[in-house]
Enzyme design. Sequence first.
Site, short mmCIF file in Angstrom:
data_model
loop_
_atom_site.label_atom_id
_atom_site.label_comp_id
_atom_site.label_asym_id
_atom_site.label_seq_id
_atom_site.Cartn_x
_atom_site.Cartn_y
_atom_site.Cartn_z
N GLY A 14 -2.60 -13.64 -26.90
CA GLY A 14 -2.57 -12.86 -26.52
C GLY A 14 -3.12 -11.73 -27.01
N ASP A 64 -4.07 -21.98 -23.17
CA ASP A 64 -3.50 -21.88 -22.21
C ASP A 64 -2.39 -21.91 -22.58
OD1 ASP A 64 -1.18 -20.90 -20.62
OD2 ASP A 64 -2.51 -21.84 -18.68
N ASN A 91 2.77 -13.24 -29.22
CA ASN A 91 2.70 -11.44 -28.61
C ASN A 91 2.64 -12.23 -26.86
OD1 ASN A 91 1.67 -8.84 -27.30
ND2 ASN A 91 -0.12 -10.19 -27.00
N SER A 144 11.43 -7.20 -26.15
CA SER A 144 10.48 -6.06 -25.45
C SER A 144 12.80 -5.47 -25.47
CB SER A 144 10.49 -6.29 -23.73
OG SER A 144 10.71 -5.71 -23.50
N TYR A 157 12.51 -13.14 -16.94
CA TYR A 157 11.74 -11.94 -18.14
C TYR A 157 12.32 -11.90 -18.89
CZ TYR A 157 8.65 -8.42 -20.51
OH TYR A 157 8.15 -7.72 -21.62
N1 LIG Z 1 3.63 -3.33 -22.46
C1 LIG Z 1 4.41 -3.10 -22.44
O1 LIG Z 1 4.88 -1.56 -22.23
C2 LIG Z 1 5.59 -4.25 -23.19
C3 LIG Z 1 7.09 -3.52 -23.16
C4 LIG Z 1 7.69 -4.46 -23.75
C5 LIG Z 1 7.27 -5.91 -24.20
N2 LIG Z 1 5.62 -6.15 -24.59
C6 LIG Z 1 5.89 -7.51 -24.36
O2 LIG Z 1 3.96 -7.31 -25.21
C7 LIG Z 1 3.49 -8.42 -24.96
C8 LIG Z 1 1.90 -7.95 -24.70
O3 LIG Z 1 1.92 -7.25 -22.99
P1 LIG Z 1 0.83 -6.29 -22.89
O4 LIG Z 1 1.53 -5.39 -21.88
O5 LIG Z 1 -0.50 -5.96 -23.91
O6 LIG Z 1 0.33 -7.38 -21.49
P2 LIG Z 1 -1.26 -7.47 -21.49
O7 LIG Z 1 -2.51 -6.78 -21.30
O8 LIG Z 1 -1.00 -8.31 -19.66
O9 LIG Z 1 -2.01 -8.76 -22.11
C9 LIG Z 1 -1.27 -10.00 -22.70
C10 LIG Z 1 -1.82 -10.97 -23.13
O10 LIG Z 1 -1.65 -12.16 -23.15
C11 LIG Z 1 -2.49 -13.10 -22.66
N3 LIG Z 1 -1.53 -13.89 -21.89
C12 LIG Z 1 -0.99 -14.50 -20.97
N4 LIG Z 1 -0.36 -15.54 -19.98
C13 LIG Z 1 -1.30 -15.94 -21.15
C14 LIG Z 1 -0.80 -17.89 -21.95
N5 LIG Z 1 -0.17 -18.74 -21.00
N6 LIG Z 1 -1.69 -17.92 -22.51
C15 LIG Z 1 -2.12 -17.47 -23.21
N7 LIG Z 1 -2.51 -16.26 -23.16
C16 LIG Z 1 -1.86 -15.90 -22.28
C17 LIG Z 1 -3.35 -12.40 -21.10
O11 LIG Z 1 -4.82 -13.46 -21.79
P3 LIG Z 1 -5.03 -13.93 -20.57
O12 LIG Z 1 -4.62 -13.05 -19.41
O13 LIG Z 1 -6.96 -14.10 -20.33
O14 LIG Z 1 -4.12 -15.20 -20.62
C18 LIG Z 1 -3.38 -11.25 -22.36
O15 LIG Z 1 -4.36 -11.43 -23.93
C19 LIG Z 1 3.78 -9.20 -24.59
O16 LIG Z 1 4.61 -10.71 -24.65
C20 LIG Z 1 4.92 -8.36 -23.35
O17 LIG Z 1 5.77 -8.67 -23.03
C21 LIG Z 1 5.09 -5.30 -23.44
#
Ligand SMILES: NC(=O)c1ccc[n+]([C@@H]2O[C@H](COP(=O)([O-])OP(=O)(O)OC[C@H]3O[C@@H](n4cnc5c(N)ncnc54)[C@H](OP(=O)(O)O)[C@@H]3O)[C@@H](O)[C@H]2O)c1
Length: 266
Positions: A14, A64, A91, A144, A157
Amino acid sequence: MNLNLVNKTVLVTGGSKGIGKGIAAALAAEGASVIICGRGEEALHEAEKEIKQEGGNILAIKADLSEQEDVDHLISSIIERYETIDILINNAGVVSGFDDFETLQIEDWQKLFDVNLFGTVRVTKAVIPYMKKAGYGRIINISSESGVQPDAFMPHYNASKAALINFTKSLSKAYAKNGILVNTISPAFIMTPLLETVLKESAQKQNMTFDEAVQEFLLNHRPHIEVKRPGTVEEVASAVLYLVSDNASFINGVNLRVDGGSVASQ
Ligand SMILES: NC(=O)c1ccc[n+]([C@@H]2O[C@H](COP(=O)([O-])OP(=O)(O)OC[C@H]3O[C@@H](n4cnc5c(N)ncnc54)[C@H](OP(=O)(O)O)[C@@H]3O)[C@@H](O)[C@H]2O)c1
């Protein structure tokens, strides 16, 4: 501080967007050879281009993680080119809105677990043999704050993130003897481009400024973040850099919270 990451081969799942992209950029800036994966080709190649322009050694591979075939192809492509994977940052993750338990169907649980937990398990299972062979490895699972301090909504989640913290602990006990250290990083409310768009829309709908919408979100959804602001992608990336560096060589099985004090317990 010399992090000793030059020429290390790192897979950031990701890594095309948000937190993963920030982690990939930070590792590439330290001289690591970074591979990013995701489903969407456009975002992947945009991230690859941006990091390359900064002088980073980066390769994007479409995958994926809910598909075993894609994971097999991803890992074999990396091994063919780099021979091993030194560092794995699990990630990639999905969120599916503010659903409550009764709205969610079993299929929603399965779909989300297939990425957040099983995607991580698939990739880790494929990478561990190479780390064992090398007698060296660093694995970071991005969980998270919701993994230990869940809200009333998104139970699937929250449960997937709790499972990741537990998974980290099991692996940290199993593979330390092979030189493989496994840790969790648990962020809270990190301002990614996706969240920024959501908050801009919310501001528009409520006739507020962007800053007012952020404060409203903090008040209603993340009231425990004691520093009273969202975190940045860079703040998560710097925790990753530390944990995968030689400076953290005695740290194994921890859950490092990058959450501005949001989790209420010790
Ligand atoms: N942002 C926050 O506030 C926050 C807080 C706590 C934890 N997190 C965690 O941090 C991580 C990143 O979050 P983010 O906010 O940066 O999310 P994001 O902007 O939606 O990015 C998610 C990434 O994961 C990829 N992804 C999703 N499904 C996938 C799949 N089936 N296979 C391969 N790649 C996949 C997406 O690319 P594609 O969609 O193109 O596949 C993208 O590169 C996650 O695990 C999230 O739960 C985030």
